[in-house]
Design an enzyme around this catalytic site. Structure first.
Site, PDB file in Angstrom:
ATOM      1  N   GLU A   8       0.840  -1.213   0.000  1.00 12.24           N
ATOM      2  CA  GLU A   8       0.000   0.000   0.000  1.00 12.24           C
ATOM      3  C   GLU A   8       0.876   1.265   0.000  1.00 12.24           C
ATOM      4  O   GLU A   8       0.537   2.276   0.606  1.00 12.24           O
ATOM      5  CB  GLU A   8      -0.919  -0.043   1.231  1.00 12.24           C
ATOM      6  CG  GLU A   8      -2.149   0.840   1.184  1.00 12.24           C
ATOM      7  CD  GLU A   8      -3.108   0.522   0.064  1.00 12.24           C
ATOM      8  OE1 GLU A   8      -3.254  -0.661  -0.290  1.00 12.24           O
ATOM      9  OE2 GLU A   8      -3.707   1.471  -0.460  1.00 12.24           O
TER      10      GLU A   8
HETATM   11  C1  LIG Z   1       2.338  -9.603   0.177  1.00 13.11           C
HETATM   12  C2  LIG Z   1       2.099  -8.461  -0.763  1.00 13.11           C
HETATM   13  C3  LIG Z   1       0.793  -8.076  -1.059  1.00 13.11           C
HETATM   14  C4  LIG Z   1       0.560  -7.046  -1.973  1.00 13.11           C
HETATM   15  N1  LIG Z   1      -0.743  -6.739  -2.341  1.00 13.11           N
HETATM   16  C5  LIG Z   1      -0.943  -5.917  -3.409  1.00 13.11           C
HETATM   17  C6  LIG Z   1      -2.242  -5.762  -3.977  1.00 13.11           C
HETATM   18  O1  LIG Z   1      -3.234  -6.302  -3.486  1.00 13.11           O
HETATM   19  N2  LIG Z   1      -2.368  -4.991  -5.091  1.00 13.11           N
HETATM   20  C7  LIG Z   1      -1.313  -4.371  -5.671  1.00 13.11           C
HETATM   21  O2  LIG Z   1      -1.497  -3.704  -6.685  1.00 13.11           O
HETATM   22  N3  LIG Z   1      -0.062  -4.474  -5.149  1.00 13.11           N
HETATM   23  C8  LIG Z   1       0.143  -5.237  -4.038  1.00 13.11           C
HETATM   24  N4  LIG Z   1       1.416  -5.380  -3.518  1.00 13.11           N
HETATM   25  C9  LIG Z   1       2.516  -4.629  -4.101  1.00 13.11           C
HETATM   26  C10 LIG Z   1       3.052  -3.545  -3.178  1.00 13.11           C
HETATM   27  O3  LIG Z   1       2.123  -2.505  -3.006  1.00 13.11           O
HETATM   28  C11 LIG Z   1       4.409  -3.077  -3.758  1.00 13.11           C
HETATM   29  O4  LIG Z   1       5.310  -4.152  -3.581  1.00 13.11           O
HETATM   30  C12 LIG Z   1       4.930  -1.828  -3.111  1.00 13.11           C
HETATM   31  O5  LIG Z   1       4.099  -0.735  -3.405  1.00 13.11           O
HETATM   32  C13 LIG Z   1       6.357  -1.487  -3.560  1.00 13.11           C
HETATM   33  O6  LIG Z   1       6.540  -1.635  -4.936  1.00 13.11           O
HETATM   34  P1  LIG Z   1       7.766  -2.527  -5.467  1.00 13.11           P
HETATM   35  O7  LIG Z   1       7.728  -3.827  -4.769  1.00 13.11           O
HETATM   36  O8  LIG Z   1       7.730  -2.546  -6.950  1.00 13.11           O
HETATM   37  O9  LIG Z   1       9.058  -1.770  -4.989  1.00 13.11           O
HETATM   38  P2  LIG Z   1       9.825  -0.578  -5.761  1.00 13.11           P
HETATM   39  O10 LIG Z   1       8.839   0.420  -6.227  1.00 13.11           O
HETATM   40  O11 LIG Z   1      10.741  -1.180  -6.749  1.00 13.11           O
HETATM   41  O12 LIG Z   1      10.674   0.056  -4.585  1.00 13.11           O
HETATM   42  C14 LIG Z   1      11.906  -0.492  -4.104  1.00 13.11           C
HETATM   43  C15 LIG Z   1      12.479   0.428  -3.029  1.00 13.11           C
HETATM   44  O13 LIG Z   1      12.756   1.720  -3.592  1.00 13.11           O
HETATM   45  C16 LIG Z   1      12.081   2.740  -2.868  1.00 13.11           C
HETATM   46  N5  LIG Z   1      11.656   3.792  -3.793  1.00 13.11           N
HETATM   47  C17 LIG Z   1      11.035   3.660  -4.986  1.00 13.11           C
HETATM   48  N6  LIG Z   1      10.792   4.871  -5.515  1.00 13.11           N
HETATM   49  C18 LIG Z   1      11.261   5.789  -4.643  1.00 13.11           C
HETATM   50  C19 LIG Z   1      11.285   7.218  -4.587  1.00 13.11           C
HETATM   51  N7  LIG Z   1      10.756   7.962  -5.551  1.00 13.11           N
HETATM   52  N8  LIG Z   1      11.847   7.808  -3.504  1.00 13.11           N
HETATM   53  C20 LIG Z   1      12.356   7.095  -2.493  1.00 13.11           C
HETATM   54  N9  LIG Z   1      12.350   5.743  -2.478  1.00 13.11           N
HETATM   55  C21 LIG Z   1      11.806   5.100  -3.539  1.00 13.11           C
HETATM   56  C22 LIG Z   1      10.904   2.040  -2.192  1.00 13.11           C
HETATM   57  O14 LIG Z   1      10.449   2.721  -1.036  1.00 13.11           O
HETATM   58  C23 LIG Z   1      11.500   0.675  -1.868  1.00 13.11           C
HETATM   59  O15 LIG Z   1      12.213   0.749  -0.661  1.00 13.11           O
HETATM   60  C24 LIG Z   1       1.658  -6.375  -2.564  1.00 13.11           C
HETATM   61  C25 LIG Z   1       2.971  -6.738  -2.232  1.00 13.11           C
HETATM   62  C26 LIG Z   1       3.188  -7.784  -1.369  1.00 13.11           C
HETATM   63  C27 LIG Z   1       4.625  -8.200  -1.092  1.00 13.11           C
END
Ligand SMILES: Cc1cc2nc3c(=O)[nH]c(=O)nc-3n(C[C@H](O)[C@H](O)[C@H](O)COP(=O)(O)OP(=O)(O)OC[C@H]3O[C@@H](n4cnc5c(N)ncnc54)[C@H](O)[C@@H]3O)c2cc1C
Length: 592
Positions: free
Chosen positions: A442
């Site tokens: 989220e």
């Molecule tokens: C168990 C689980 C359930 C989930 N449920 C859902 C769901 O129901 N629906 C859905 O759509 N998604 C869902 N997600 C996805 C979840 O919301 C994302 O994993 C999360 O938003 C982070 O995206 P990412 O994993 O691509 O990380 P990335 O976006 O690749 O981020 C990697 C790191 O970089 C940092 N970062 C990225 N951009 C910036 C910035 N501009 N400034 C500073 N730091 C930054 C982040 O904070 C993080 O620490 C789920 C994930 C999991 C693991």
């Protein structure tokens, strides 16, 4: 693990004695007829019974068994189908839903307490109704009347579930990068094609249909986040008469194997020209999602609180029974070989930290929920605007701070158990594994902090912040002199936050890295200060009653602990903020 007992007394204290929430409901015409203090107490008691009796007992077995995938679908652990049916039949899936479509119509201040209970009982289970309620909110706020009539009643009833499909393999935080496409059809529907990952409740066996809300781009959409639209895509197509028809072209390719929340299905979802309908306006999908996100983000914060509460309930029981060593001041349990570990200063530090953070978090999440209710139901435009701005400001704090504190509490709970905290049978290690995701999904907590510092504080030129700071100052100015021991530290904390906010507003004018460098610690200073306000409000409600009832004596003791032992954390955090972005950029990427 100790049986879960819904903290009904504390919930009533917060709702009635700290905030007098019935007064707010009476002023909001849409709620005045639906709810008063008595109804609220009855609703919470009923929720506590079914959640404690039916859902909590499935927490451990659900973790052990997990969800299983096959080409036929996803199977939830034993007992989940029956428990979900019982929960749905009680009307709990639609507890906060719009009564015009069959929802119970309870304010967020009540549904927030139900969310705490269900997530404390079983975080994996709690996600299924939570995602459904979130999807309903987006549909109710943005979909056409036809879609609302067709989908909402069955979703509130719990016969159909919901999911939120945003994330793609290459697009998580940056949703502007999504590739899922939606092709308009002659009949007004769309064909949706793409792959979504990490979709909570994307597929399962709890309901006969699942309504996916999917972010996708039209063929001629502008690049980036301004070209995203929102679509409703049912797993099973719904006929004109409301009966279920053919299977839509949506399938679950696999489920993730993960650290915790193992009974929550986290799915890879394939949309292969699936039929969907537009929700809201073309290219305004992200804005439509944000309506729902303020509610969901508070809900995720509450998951952190819930895990912390569950961990505390178990730790306190253990600390009263586990005998190790003697109290530093001499034996307490003379008839036993050793004293219960609750006598030791360090164990008391951990237990009090948990209690102070949980109760502070419960009051804060209720406060934010009341702002959501005012923003949604008030007929006074200026009250609504103020509440909307407070919600915008406080939502990232609630999501990130409550979940950061949730993990801290669960780790303390595990530590109270010593080696037994690391062993499966006591349940503490599951809570640590389960709560960890709340800091990530989220929108990660780092992104929440950026939202607070950048969009909400700097973006509003500090005006949203002033609503909150001025309210605290007005409270301090009007407080009885007997409250001075609670309001003095609060005053110092809000003065510190004022200075830090002014510093941030000033620094943000120069180097663009300053906001991101300050954001996480700034959010934490904000969170500790907000909890200090909550503790001063709770002290006001308890003061003078401590002789009658231990509950109030315990409140005042915990308030004193919070203000003297936890609030001072703001000093080191504030110093870190003021070190600026420079120390973060001393190394080149190669020098790491
Ligand atoms: C168990 C689980 C359930 C989930 N449920 C859902 C769901 O129901 N629906 C859905 O759509 N998604 C869902 N997600 C996805 C979840 O919301 C994302 O994993 C999360 O938003 C982070 O995206 P990412 O994993 O691509 O990380 P990335 O976006 O690749 O981020 C990697 C790191 O970089 C940092 N970062 C990225 N951009 C910036 C910035 N501009 N400034 C500073 N730091 C930054 C982040 O904070 C993080 O620490 C789920 C994930 C999991 C693991």
């Amino acid at each position: 693990m100790a049986d879960y007992k819904a903290p009904l007394r504390d919930m009533r204290f917060v709702l009635n004695e700290v905030f007098d929430v019935a007064k707010l409901w009476a002023e909001l015409p849409a709620l005045a007829e639906t709810v008063d203090a008595e109804t609220a107490a009855a609703v919470l008691e009923e929720a506590g019974k079914i959640i404690g009796g039916t859902i909590a007992p499935l927490n451990r077995s659900g973790d052990e068994e997990g969800c299983t995938w096959s080409a036929a679908g996803v199977k939830t652990p034993a007992g989940f189908i029956e428990a979900y049916k019982a929960y749905a039949e009680g009307g709990w899936v639609g507890v906060g839903g719009d009564p015009n479509y069959g929802g119970m119509g309870m304010p967020k201040a009540i549904s927030a307490q139900v969310e705490e209970m269900v997530n404390a009982a079983n975080l994996s289970f709690g996600l299924y109704p939570m995602l459904t309620a979130g999807a309903c909110l987006a549909i109710n706020a943005h979909a056409s009347e036809e879609l609302k009539q067709k989908y909402l009643p069955n979703m509130y009833e719990g016969r159909w579930a919901g999911s939120m499909c945003l994330t793609e393999p290459h697009a998580g935080t940056d949703l502007g990068l999504i590739r899922t496409r939606a092709e308009p059809q002659a009949d007004g529907s769309y064909k949706v094609t793409g792959t979504k990952i990490f979709i909570t409740g994307g597929e399962h066996d709890l309901t006969e249909n699942i309504i996916h809300l999917v972010l996708a781009k039209l063929p001629d959409a502008p690049a980036g986040s301004k070209g995203i639209s929102l679509f409703l895509v049912p797993k099973v197509l719904v006929n004109a008469d409301g009966s279920l028809g053919a299977r839509n072209a949506v399938s679950c390719g696999s489920i993730e194997h993960k650290m915790g929340i193992k009974a929550s299905a986290t799915c890879v979802m394939n949309f292969d020209g699936a039929t969907g309908w537009l929700v809201g306006e073309v290219n305004k999908g992200l804005a439509a999602m944000f309506t729902m996100m303020n509610y969901e983000r508070l809900g995720v914060g509450i998951q952190g609180l819930a895990a912390g509460e569950r961990s505390y309930q178990s730790a306190i029981e253990y600390a009263r029974e586990r005998l190790q060593s003697r109290a530093p001041t001499g034996p307490v349990a003379q008839d036993k070989a050793a004293d219960p570990i609750i006598v030791h200063p360090d164990v008391r530090r951990m237990l009090l930290t948990m209690k102070a953070l949980n109760e502070g978090g419960r009051a804060f999440s209720t406060y934010v929920a009341m702002q959501l209710d005012t923003a949604k139901f008030s007929e006074d435009a200026s009250a609504r605007k103020r509440a909307e701005e407070l919600v915008a400001l406080l939502t990232p704090v609630a999501k990130a701070f409550l979940t950061d504190m949730g993990l801290e509490c669960c780790v303390h709970g595990q530590q109270v158990f010593g080696g037994h905290g690391y062993i499966r049978e006591w349940g503490q290690e599951q809570l640590v594994r389960d709560v960890r995701i709340t800091q990530i999904y989220e929108g990660t907590n780092g992104i929440q902090a950026l939202d607070l510092a950048g969009r909400k504080v700097v973006g509003s030129g500090g005006s949203y912040y002033q609503h909150f700071a001025n309210e605290i100052k007005a409270f301090i100015a009007s407080a009885d002199a007997r409250l001075a021991e609670f309001t003095e530290p609060l005053k110092a904390a809000v003065t510190n936050l004022d200075e830090l906010t002014a510093w941030l507003l000033d620094r943000a004018k120069g180097n663009p890295n300053e906001i991101g460098a300050a954001s996480v610690e700034y959010l934490q200073v904000f969170g500790y200060t907000a909890y200090a306000y909550m503790w001063a409000l709770m002290a006001r409600a308890a003061l003078g009653k401590e002789g009658e009832d231990d509950f109030y004596a315990s409140k005042l003791g915990t308030a004193r602990f919070y203000l003297s032992r936890l609030l001072p954390r703001i000093h080191s955090l504030s110093a870190a903020v003021k070190s600026g972005s420079e120390p973060l950029y001393l190394l080149s990427a190669e020098q790491f």
